[in-house]
Every structure is written in C-alpha cells, then in structure tokens.
Design a protein around this motif. Structure first.
Motif, PDB file in Angstrom:
ATOM      1  N   ARG A 276       4.965  -0.221  -4.617  1.00 63.32           N
ATOM      2  CA  ARG A 276       5.116  -1.139  -3.661  1.00 63.32           C
ATOM      3  C   ARG A 276       4.349  -1.230  -2.273  1.00 63.32           C
ATOM      4  O   ARG A 276       3.940  -2.091  -1.558  1.00 63.32           O
ATOM      5  CB  ARG A 276       6.716  -0.979  -3.215  1.00 63.32           C
ATOM      6  CG  ARG A 276       7.642  -1.299  -4.233  1.00 63.32           C
ATOM      7  CD  ARG A 276       7.827  -2.258  -4.816  1.00 63.32           C
ATOM      8  NE  ARG A 276       8.598  -3.423  -3.800  1.00 63.32           N
ATOM      9  CZ  ARG A 276      10.084  -3.511  -3.742  1.00 63.32           C
ATOM     10  NH1 ARG A 276      10.473  -2.958  -4.782  1.00 63.32           N
ATOM     11  NH2 ARG A 276      10.468  -4.299  -2.831  1.00 63.32           N
ATOM     12  N   GLN A 277       3.956   0.240  -2.052  1.00 63.60           N
ATOM     13  CA  GLN A 277       2.963   0.717  -1.116  1.00 63.60           C
ATOM     14  C   GLN A 277       1.623   0.049  -0.941  1.00 63.60           C
ATOM     15  O   GLN A 277       1.129  -0.278  -0.158  1.00 63.60           O
ATOM     16  CB  GLN A 277       3.106   2.064  -0.729  1.00 63.60           C
ATOM     17  CG  GLN A 277       2.274   2.712   0.435  1.00 63.60           C
ATOM     18  CD  GLN A 277       2.580   4.414   0.262  1.00 63.60           C
ATOM     19  OE1 GLN A 277       3.046   4.839  -0.142  1.00 63.60           O
ATOM     20  NE2 GLN A 277       1.536   4.801   1.373  1.00 63.60           N
ATOM     21  N   SER A 278       1.224  -0.117  -2.368  1.00 60.58           N
ATOM     22  CA  SER A 278      -0.032  -0.458  -2.783  1.00 60.58           C
ATOM     23  C   SER A 278      -0.218  -1.998  -2.475  1.00 60.58           C
ATOM     24  O   SER A 278      -1.556  -2.528  -2.521  1.00 60.58           O
ATOM     25  CB  SER A 278      -0.417  -0.037  -4.205  1.00 60.58           C
ATOM     26  OG  SER A 278       0.303  -0.907  -5.080  1.00 60.58           O
ATOM     27  N   PHE A 279       0.822  -2.751  -2.572  1.00 58.38           N
ATOM     28  CA  PHE A 279       0.724  -4.290  -2.545  1.00 58.38           C
ATOM     29  C   PHE A 279       0.183  -4.697  -1.207  1.00 58.38           C
ATOM     30  O   PHE A 279      -0.923  -5.648  -1.587  1.00 58.38           O
ATOM     31  CB  PHE A 279       2.122  -4.800  -2.817  1.00 58.38           C
ATOM     32  CG  PHE A 279       2.526  -4.801  -4.014  1.00 58.38           C
ATOM     33  CD1 PHE A 279       1.817  -4.829  -5.026  1.00 58.38           C
ATOM     34  CD2 PHE A 279       3.949  -4.598  -4.564  1.00 58.38           C
ATOM     35  CE1 PHE A 279       2.166  -4.860  -6.452  1.00 58.38           C
ATOM     36  CE2 PHE A 279       4.524  -4.651  -5.640  1.00 58.38           C
ATOM     37  CZ  PHE A 279       3.487  -4.536  -6.840  1.00 58.38           C
ATOM     38  N   PRO A 280       0.207  -4.682  -0.183  1.00 56.96           N
ATOM     39  CA  PRO A 280      -0.421  -5.135   0.938  1.00 56.96           C
ATOM     40  C   PRO A 280      -1.896  -4.819   1.084  1.00 56.96           C
ATOM     41  O   PRO A 280      -2.550  -6.074   1.076  1.00 56.96           O
ATOM     42  CB  PRO A 280       0.145  -4.208   2.135  1.00 56.96           C
ATOM     43  CG  PRO A 280       1.414  -3.736   1.697  1.00 56.96           C
ATOM     44  CD  PRO A 280       1.432  -3.435   0.383  1.00 56.96           C
ATOM     45  N   HIS A 281      -2.354  -3.755   0.488  1.00 56.58           N
ATOM     46  CA  HIS A 281      -3.831  -3.714   0.254  1.00 56.58           C
ATOM     47  C   HIS A 281      -4.323  -4.570  -0.836  1.00 56.58           C
ATOM     48  O   HIS A 281      -5.376  -5.177  -0.810  1.00 56.58           O
ATOM     49  CB  HIS A 281      -4.286  -2.284   0.105  1.00 56.58           C
ATOM     50  CG  HIS A 281      -5.768  -2.149  -0.246  1.00 56.58           C
ATOM     51  ND1 HIS A 281      -6.560  -2.263   0.725  1.00 56.58           N
ATOM     52  CD2 HIS A 281      -6.429  -1.945  -1.182  1.00 56.58           C
ATOM     53  CE1 HIS A 281      -7.760  -2.161   0.278  1.00 56.58           C
ATOM     54  NE2 HIS A 281      -7.822  -1.896  -0.803  1.00 56.58           N
ATOM     55  N   MET A 282      -3.545  -4.769  -2.092  1.00 57.09           N
ATOM     56  CA  MET A 282      -3.797  -5.448  -3.082  1.00 57.09           C
ATOM     57  C   MET A 282      -4.054  -6.752  -2.800  1.00 57.09           C
ATOM     58  O   MET A 282      -4.689  -7.534  -3.243  1.00 57.09           O
ATOM     59  CB  MET A 282      -2.734  -5.278  -4.360  1.00 57.09           C
ATOM     60  CG  MET A 282      -2.969  -3.903  -5.009  1.00 57.09           C
ATOM     61  SD  MET A 282      -1.976  -3.735  -6.486  1.00 57.09           S
ATOM     62  CE  MET A 282      -2.335  -5.020  -7.568  1.00 57.09           C
ATOM     63  N   ARG A 283      -3.134  -7.255  -1.860  1.00 54.83           N
ATOM     64  CA  ARG A 283      -3.083  -8.760  -1.521  1.00 54.83           C
ATOM     65  C   ARG A 283      -4.536  -8.954  -0.669  1.00 54.83           C
ATOM     66  O   ARG A 283      -4.951 -10.054  -0.616  1.00 54.83           O
ATOM     67  CB  ARG A 283      -1.897  -9.092  -0.608  1.00 54.83           C
ATOM     68  CG  ARG A 283      -0.610  -9.128  -1.467  1.00 54.83           C
ATOM     69  CD  ARG A 283       0.609  -9.686  -0.517  1.00 54.83           C
ATOM     70  NE  ARG A 283       1.314  -8.649   0.328  1.00 54.83           N
ATOM     71  CZ  ARG A 283       2.165  -7.999  -0.120  1.00 54.83           C
ATOM     72  NH1 ARG A 283       2.859  -8.189  -1.191  1.00 54.83           N
ATOM     73  NH2 ARG A 283       2.522  -7.173   0.972  1.00 54.83           N
TER      74      ARG A 283
END
Length: 403
Positions: A276-283
């Motif tokens: 879940r923590q990785s998603f902002p950067h993945m976006r």
C-alpha cells in the motif's frame, strides 16, 4: 398451530444435531507467571480472529475445523508490556484437543504443545532448525564479524553466497531427513512450504517425490509442487504463459491482452503495508509512462475477496486489477513475499524481477523504464542520500490482529 410448532421443534432438533456433529478443535492453554491483569489471549490468522479470557492461568478456544490450519497465539501482556513478539503458530491438522503450556518467564516460544502427531513432530523439527541457524550465525560471525550484513556493504555478495551455502549444509539435510523418516505426516508437508527458497527445483522435486500418496493429495503439497513449477516459469528470459484471472467486476482478464506492451506485474495484498505504501510512487511512474507503450497490472494474493475489493476501492489505482484465485503467484511466478514486481517485454518475456520496492525510484525496474522511455528513474524526487534504500517485502505469513 400445533403442527407448525411440531415442525419448528423438529427443525431445531435437526439443527442442534447438525451443530454437534461438526468437527471442532479444542485448544486448552495453561500459563504461569504474573500477567499483571492482562488476562486475554488472542488467536488469529489472516482470515480468523478470536480471543479468550485467561482465568486462574487457563484459557480455552473452540475452533470449527474444516481443514488443517496454522493459528497464531498472542497474549495480551506482550502487547501491554511492549515485548518483542515473534508470531507463535500452532499447526492443528485434526479436530482433536490441543494443549499449550506456557511459562511467562521463559517466553511464549518456549511453550510446549501437545495434541496430534504432526504438531509434536513439528516442535522437534523447529528445535533442530533453531540449532542449525545458531550454527549458521556462528560461522558467519566468525568469518565476517557479524551474522548479518547490509546490502550496501561491498562484501554483501560474498556474504550472501556464504549464507546460502551454509543453509544448504545445515538446513536442507534436516528437511530431507524429515521427508525420509515421516513421509506420511502433515508436519512434513507443512514444513516444505517454509523451505522453498532454500532449494533448487531439482531438490524440491525429489522431496515431493518422497511424500506418501496421501500427503501428495494435500493442498500444501500441491502448492509446493506448483511453486517448483513457478521457479522454472519465472526465470528471467522465460516467456510468461498466458493466464486468466477475474478483475474487480468479475470479468475475465487474460494476460495476453497486454501483448505488445511493456507490463509491470505487481503482486500485492490488502494486508501488506509495504504494498500500500508503494502505490503513490507507482501512480507517479504510471503517469510518467502510460502513454509510452507501458501498463501496470496488479494481482492480489488476498484470500478474502471482500478485503481485496475494499482495498481496490480505497487505492483507486488507474490500472488493471485482478484477484489470484488459481495460485498464479505460486505456479507462475514463485512469489514468497509482497510486493514483488516483474517487468515483462512486449513479446511476453520476463526482463526483471524485484522483491520489495525502492521509494526513491532507484530500483532496477525503474532504471530500465527510464532507459527504455527516456524518463527519470528518480521520479519522486527523493533526496540522493536515500537512494538504494529498499523497503522489504512482507512474507506471506499471518499478521498481528487488530485490537
């Protein structure tokens, strides 16, 4: 009215009889020591939560039995006293009575478990593994001055190779002995899953072959065999075999639909904090490359469809989503922790694999994307001093329950 009453009574009797015939596990615990008023015991897995009051040092759980299950115990005093907690699991493979005897002064890990043959055999095997790990740590400390090493250390590659060799020397023979001496024990087939990363596909195939016909039919043995298949299928340079999974609208999504594009396959789960923590950067990465022949495809390993759908709604990621209901994580990609990502070429060939993620954008996959599309690997603009700091993947084991 009398007839209706008679029918209802008969129905209730049948329901009562049905409930009494349902297989059930009884877990009886005894704990000594001063609990300081923290008289609660939790038991949990990813899909099961319960608690019991400890009265005069005793507690009891009644657990419906459908199939063998690993449940974790967590005493309230560990939380209240902020003690270190390592998940303490009890393997319950039959609907019988299990007993747990704990001395608070010696720690939860020193508890004695009685019940089925499998749970008692597993305790013996776990003690042997602990002794083996002590030997491994001692040899690493002797050679490198410490039993662990940071990935940034220039000696890390040599350290990792030495550690792998020591695991082969000390741990693999224990598992081989377990299979040879107890091929028909559920403790044996259960233990295979915890050692998948230690062995080559050939070693794994020999262990599977040593199981009894009865144990080969278990879900755990099937998943172990599929993981061996996944090791071969997920090697860099291999082409991904087509597979179909359901998306959040229950529509079939075939991987071949991505043919002709670079695809970042992201294995995750709703309960995985680093995912879940990785998603902002993945976006950010998605926005940077979405118009350049690039797609992201997130595959959840959640067992609970409701939890997955809730997380999908909260995250609202603008790319394709699917739920892994056929163990493609195992037989297709040999996933042992999440997040794990794969970069796939337009021809369907595996180019790179990453376990965990780099929040600063310095991971190998992002470097490859930057080289392919002319973007910036450090898209998030993090300070250079943070570069290379990887957030580790979460192992696929039960989590501490919510209070």
């Amino acid at each position: 009215m009398k007839k209706i009453t008679t029918v209802i009574s008969a129905t209730m009797i049948c329901l009562g009889s049905y409930a009494q015939t349902q297989p059930q596990i009884t877990l009886q615990g005894t704990i000594t020591g001063d609990l300081k008023g923290h008289n609660k015991m939790y038991i949990y897995s990813r899909t099961y939560n319960d608690s019991a009051i400890i009265e005069n040092g005793h507690y009891t759980f009644k657990i419906p039995f459908k199939e063998p299950v690993l449940l974790m115990l967590l005493p309230e005093y560990i939380l209240a006293e902020r003690q270190m907690y390592r998940p303490f699991g009890i393997l319950m493979d039959k609907p019988v009575t299990y007993t747990v005897t704990t001395d608070k002064t010696k720690g939860l890990d020193a508890s004695t478990i009685k019940g089925s043959e499998a749970v008692e055999l597993l305790q013996v095997y776990d003690k042997q593994k602990s002794a083996a790990w002590q030997s491994i740590s001692a040899e690493l400390k002797k050679e490198y001055g410490q039993p662990w090493m940071d990935e940034k250390d220039p000696r890390y590659a040599a350290f990792e190779a030495k550690q792998t060799a020591l695991q082969q020397q000390y741990l693999v023979p224990l598992l081989q002995k377990l299979v040879k001496e107890h091929p028909n024990s559920f403790a044996t087939v259960f233990s295979l899953g915890g050692a998948r990363e230690l062995m080559s596909p050939e070693q794994q195939e020999r262990l599977y072959a040593g199981l009894s016909p009865e144990m080969k039919k278990t879900k755990e043995a099937k998943e172990f065999q599929e993981f061996t298949q996944g090791l071969r299928n997920s090697a860099v340079g291999r082409k991904v075999n087509d597979f179909t999974l359901p998306d959040e609208k229950d529509q079939s999504l075939a991987f071949n639909q991505f043919k002709g594009k670079y695809v970042l396959i992201d294995f995750w789960a709703s309960w995985c904090g680093p995912c879940r923590q990785s998603f902002p950067h993945m976006r950010e990465v998605y926005q940077q490359y979405k118009d350049q022949n690039f797609e992201i495809y997130s595959i959840s390993i959640d067992k609970s469809k409701a939890d997955w759908l809730k997380a999908v709604g909260v995250e609202n990621n603008p790319w394709k989503q699917a739920l892994d209901n056929i163990n493609i994580a195992g037989k297709g990609f040999a996933i042992t922790g999440v997040p794990t990502t794969y970069l796939i070429s337009p021809e369907g060939t595996i180019l790179l694999k990453e376990v965990g993620f780099n929040p600063d954008g310095s991971g190998e996959i992002e470097k490859k994307l930057a080289a392919l599309f002319g973007g910036k690997a450090n898209a998030a603009g993090k300070p250079a001093k943070e570069e290379g700091k990887t957030i580790e993947a979460t192992p696929m084991v039960p989590m501490v329950p919510m209070q």
